[in-house]
Write a protein that holds these residues in place. Structure first.
Motif, PDB file in Angstrom:
ATOM      1  N   MET A   1      -7.201 -11.000   8.281  1.00 37.32           N
ATOM      2  CA  MET A   1      -6.384 -10.991   7.072  1.00 37.32           C
ATOM      3  C   MET A   1      -6.606  -9.677   6.345  1.00 37.32           C
ATOM      4  SD  MET A   1      -6.294 -13.549   3.811  1.00 37.32           S
ATOM      5  CE  MET A   1      -5.659 -14.818   4.844  1.00 37.32           C
ATOM      6  N   ASP A   2      -5.512  -9.080   5.895  1.00 38.37           N
ATOM      7  CA  ASP A   2      -5.624  -7.847   5.134  1.00 38.37           C
ATOM      8  C   ASP A   2      -5.166  -8.096   3.689  1.00 38.37           C
ATOM      9  OD1 ASP A   2      -2.831  -7.857   5.150  1.00 38.37           O
ATOM     10  OD2 ASP A   2      -2.670  -6.268   6.622  1.00 38.37           O
ATOM     11  N   GLU A   3      -5.193  -7.030   2.904  1.00 39.67           N
ATOM     12  CA  GLU A   3      -4.847  -7.146   1.487  1.00 39.67           C
ATOM     13  C   GLU A   3      -3.412  -7.627   1.279  1.00 39.67           C
ATOM     14  OE1 GLU A   3      -5.155  -4.475  -2.573  1.00 39.67           O
ATOM     15  OE2 GLU A   3      -5.860  -3.635  -0.678  1.00 39.67           O
ATOM     16  N   THR A   4      -2.496  -7.178   2.114  1.00 41.87           N
ATOM     17  CA  THR A   4      -1.099  -7.608   2.004  1.00 41.87           C
ATOM     18  C   THR A   4      -0.980  -9.111   2.226  1.00 41.87           C
ATOM     19  OG1 THR A   4      -0.332  -5.433   2.731  1.00 41.87           O
ATOM     20  CG2 THR A   4       1.230  -7.260   2.901  1.00 41.87           C
ATOM     21  N   ASP A   5      -1.667  -9.618   3.254  1.00 41.00           N
ATOM     22  CA  ASP A   5      -1.657 -11.063   3.516  1.00 41.00           C
ATOM     23  C   ASP A   5      -2.254 -11.829   2.338  1.00 41.00           C
ATOM     24  OD1 ASP A   5      -0.642 -10.587   6.105  1.00 41.00           O
ATOM     25  OD2 ASP A   5      -2.666 -10.463   6.952  1.00 41.00           O
ATOM     26  N   PHE A   6      -3.355 -11.313   1.820  1.00 42.32           N
ATOM     27  CA  PHE A   6      -4.023 -11.949   0.680  1.00 42.32           C
ATOM     28  C   PHE A   6      -3.045 -12.114  -0.486  1.00 42.32           C
ATOM     29  CE2 PHE A   6      -6.090 -11.397  -3.438  1.00 42.32           C
ATOM     30  CZ  PHE A   6      -7.029 -12.411  -3.433  1.00 42.32           C
ATOM     31  N   TRP A   7      -2.407 -11.003  -0.870  1.00 40.07           N
ATOM     32  CA  TRP A   7      -1.511 -11.061  -2.027  1.00 40.07           C
ATOM     33  C   TRP A   7      -0.276 -11.909  -1.748  1.00 40.07           C
ATOM     34  CZ3 TRP A   7      -3.455 -10.615  -6.464  1.00 40.07           C
ATOM     35  CH2 TRP A   7      -4.456  -9.694  -6.748  1.00 40.07           C
ATOM     36  N   GLN A   8       0.177 -11.947  -0.515  1.00 40.67           N
ATOM     37  CA  GLN A   8       1.324 -12.789  -0.179  1.00 40.67           C
ATOM     38  C   GLN A   8       0.980 -14.266  -0.378  1.00 40.67           C
ATOM     39  OE1 GLN A   8       4.532 -11.557   0.724  1.00 40.67           O
ATOM     40  NE2 GLN A   8       4.898 -13.639   0.006  1.00 40.67           N
ATOM     41  N   ILE A   9      -0.208 -14.653   0.032  1.00 41.20           N
ATOM     42  CA  ILE A   9      -0.649 -16.044  -0.162  1.00 41.20           C
ATOM     43  C   ILE A   9      -0.760 -16.358  -1.648  1.00 41.20           C
ATOM     44  CG2 ILE A   9      -2.604 -17.628   0.133  1.00 41.20           C
ATOM     45  CD1 ILE A   9      -3.032 -16.282   2.912  1.00 41.20           C
ATOM     46  N   ILE A  10      -1.336 -15.437  -2.418  1.00 41.27           N
ATOM     47  CA  ILE A  10      -1.443 -15.637  -3.871  1.00 41.27           C
ATOM     48  C   ILE A  10      -0.044 -15.778  -4.472  1.00 41.27           C
ATOM     49  CG2 ILE A  10      -2.064 -14.527  -6.064  1.00 41.27           C
ATOM     50  CD1 ILE A  10      -4.522 -15.624  -4.607  1.00 41.27           C
ATOM     51  N   THR A  36      -7.283 -19.967  10.249  1.00 38.88           N
ATOM     52  CA  THR A  36      -8.539 -20.134  10.987  1.00 38.88           C
ATOM     53  C   THR A  36      -9.702 -20.023   9.999  1.00 38.88           C
ATOM     54  OG1 THR A  36      -8.879 -17.774  11.402  1.00 38.88           O
ATOM     55  CG2 THR A  36      -7.528 -19.007  13.017  1.00 38.88           C
ATOM     56  N   PRO A  37     -10.858 -20.569  10.338  1.00 37.21           N
ATOM     57  CA  PRO A  37     -12.023 -20.397   9.461  1.00 37.21           C
ATOM     58  C   PRO A  37     -12.334 -18.925   9.181  1.00 37.21           C
ATOM     59  CG  PRO A  37     -12.443 -22.155  11.024  1.00 37.21           C
ATOM     60  CD  PRO A  37     -11.144 -21.508  11.441  1.00 37.21           C
ATOM     61  N   ASP A  38     -12.182 -18.057  10.182  1.00 36.66           N
ATOM     62  CA  ASP A  38     -12.441 -16.633   9.959  1.00 36.66           C
ATOM     63  C   ASP A  38     -11.463 -16.031   8.950  1.00 36.66           C
ATOM     64  OD1 ASP A  38     -14.638 -16.561  11.634  1.00 36.66           O
ATOM     65  OD2 ASP A  38     -13.504 -15.780  13.359  1.00 36.66           O
ATOM     66  N   ASP A  39     -10.209 -16.454   8.999  1.00 37.20           N
ATOM     67  CA  ASP A  39      -9.239 -15.976   8.018  1.00 37.20           C
ATOM     68  C   ASP A  39      -9.570 -16.469   6.608  1.00 37.20           C
ATOM     69  OD1 ASP A  39      -7.718 -14.425   9.741  1.00 37.20           O
ATOM     70  OD2 ASP A  39      -6.276 -16.032  10.159  1.00 37.20           O
ATOM     71  N   VAL A  40     -10.081 -17.682   6.516  1.00 36.88           N
ATOM     72  CA  VAL A  40     -10.482 -18.207   5.201  1.00 36.88           C
ATOM     73  C   VAL A  40     -11.659 -17.392   4.659  1.00 36.88           C
ATOM     74  CG1 VAL A  40     -11.363 -20.211   3.946  1.00 36.88           C
ATOM     75  CG2 VAL A  40      -9.587 -20.513   5.684  1.00 36.88           C
ATOM     76  N   ILE A  41     -12.584 -17.029   5.518  1.00 38.20           N
ATOM     77  CA  ILE A  41     -13.707 -16.178   5.092  1.00 38.20           C
ATOM     78  C   ILE A  41     -13.178 -14.824   4.621  1.00 38.20           C
ATOM     79  CG2 ILE A  41     -15.745 -14.913   5.895  1.00 38.20           C
ATOM     80  CD1 ILE A  41     -16.314 -17.337   7.745  1.00 38.20           C
ATOM     81  N   ASP A  42     -12.233 -14.251   5.366  1.00 40.26           N
ATOM     82  CA  ASP A  42     -11.639 -12.981   4.951  1.00 40.26           C
ATOM     83  C   ASP A  42     -10.958 -13.119   3.592  1.00 40.26           C
ATOM     84  OD1 ASP A  42     -12.482 -11.754   7.290  1.00 40.26           O
ATOM     85  OD2 ASP A  42     -10.512 -11.880   8.263  1.00 40.26           O
ATOM     86  N   PHE A  43     -10.209 -14.207   3.401  1.00 38.41           N
ATOM     87  CA  PHE A  43      -9.552 -14.450   2.121  1.00 38.41           C
ATOM     88  C   PHE A  43     -10.602 -14.514   1.003  1.00 38.41           C
ATOM     89  CE2 PHE A  43      -8.073 -16.993  -1.361  1.00 38.41           C
ATOM     90  CZ  PHE A  43      -6.785 -16.536  -1.585  1.00 38.41           C
TER      91      PHE A  43
END
Length: 172
Positions: A1-10, A36-43
């Motif tokens: 997950m990158d910053e763009t993905d993070f802000w899109q989810i928000i 995935t659990p790894d993506d949740v950790i990244d978030f």
């Protein structure tokens, strides 16, 4: 997950919740359990990094005006709420906290400015996915906020530092 993905989810969860912080937290958990659990950790890491960036005296002063006072705990919840408002409001508020007067034209201190549950959404989602607690992603702040301390109780200091916010929320 990158910053763009993070802000899109928000942004997606804020829109789906029509700005209600409690509803947004619930929608955020629902969205994160699809990852995935790894993506949740990244978030969680991305959220925590923004939470830490916002630990600043000037932003605390703005929160103090918006909320008619802000303890350390209240400021923690405010920073979670500010992240939940999306990238434009978050980054704009960090660039110049006084601009929150323009970025939040319909701010209501009774309903806005507090979103504790957003800060725990990744923890809850990770536990639902794995049955385990979220690993440490950097922890909450230690020490003092960055920047120059302000006397939040001095009206002259606050009016000078935050002219737009002071005009709308000062001396309530």
């Amino acid at each position: 997950m990158d910053e763009t993905d993070f802000w899109q989810i928000i942004d997606d969860t804020w829109e789906a919740a029509t700005g209600d912080p409690d509803e947004q937290a619930e929608r955020l958990v629902e969205r994160l359990v699809q990852l995935t659990p790894d993506d949740v950790i990244d978030f969680a890491r991305l959220f925590e990094a923004r939470f830490q960036r916002a630990y600043r005296h000037d932003l605390w002063g703005a929160a103090h005006l918006l909320l008619d006072g802000a303890s350390e705990e209240t400021f923690d919840y405010f920073r979670c709420w500010l992240i939940g408002q999306g990238r434009e409001v978050f980054e704009g508020g960090l660039a110049e906290p006084d601009d929150l007067a323009d970025l939040l034209p319909e701010f209501d201190e009774e309903e806005d400015g507090e979103a504790e549950d957003l800060g725990y959404a990744a923890d809850e989602a990770y536990e639902q996915l794995t049955g385990l607690p979220l690993p440490d992603v950097g922890g909450r702040q230690a020490g003092r906020p960055s920047g120059t301390p302000l006397d939040f109780e001095d009206p002259d200091v606050m009016a000078k530092r935050f002219p737009k916010l002071w005009e709308r929320y000062g001396d309530q």
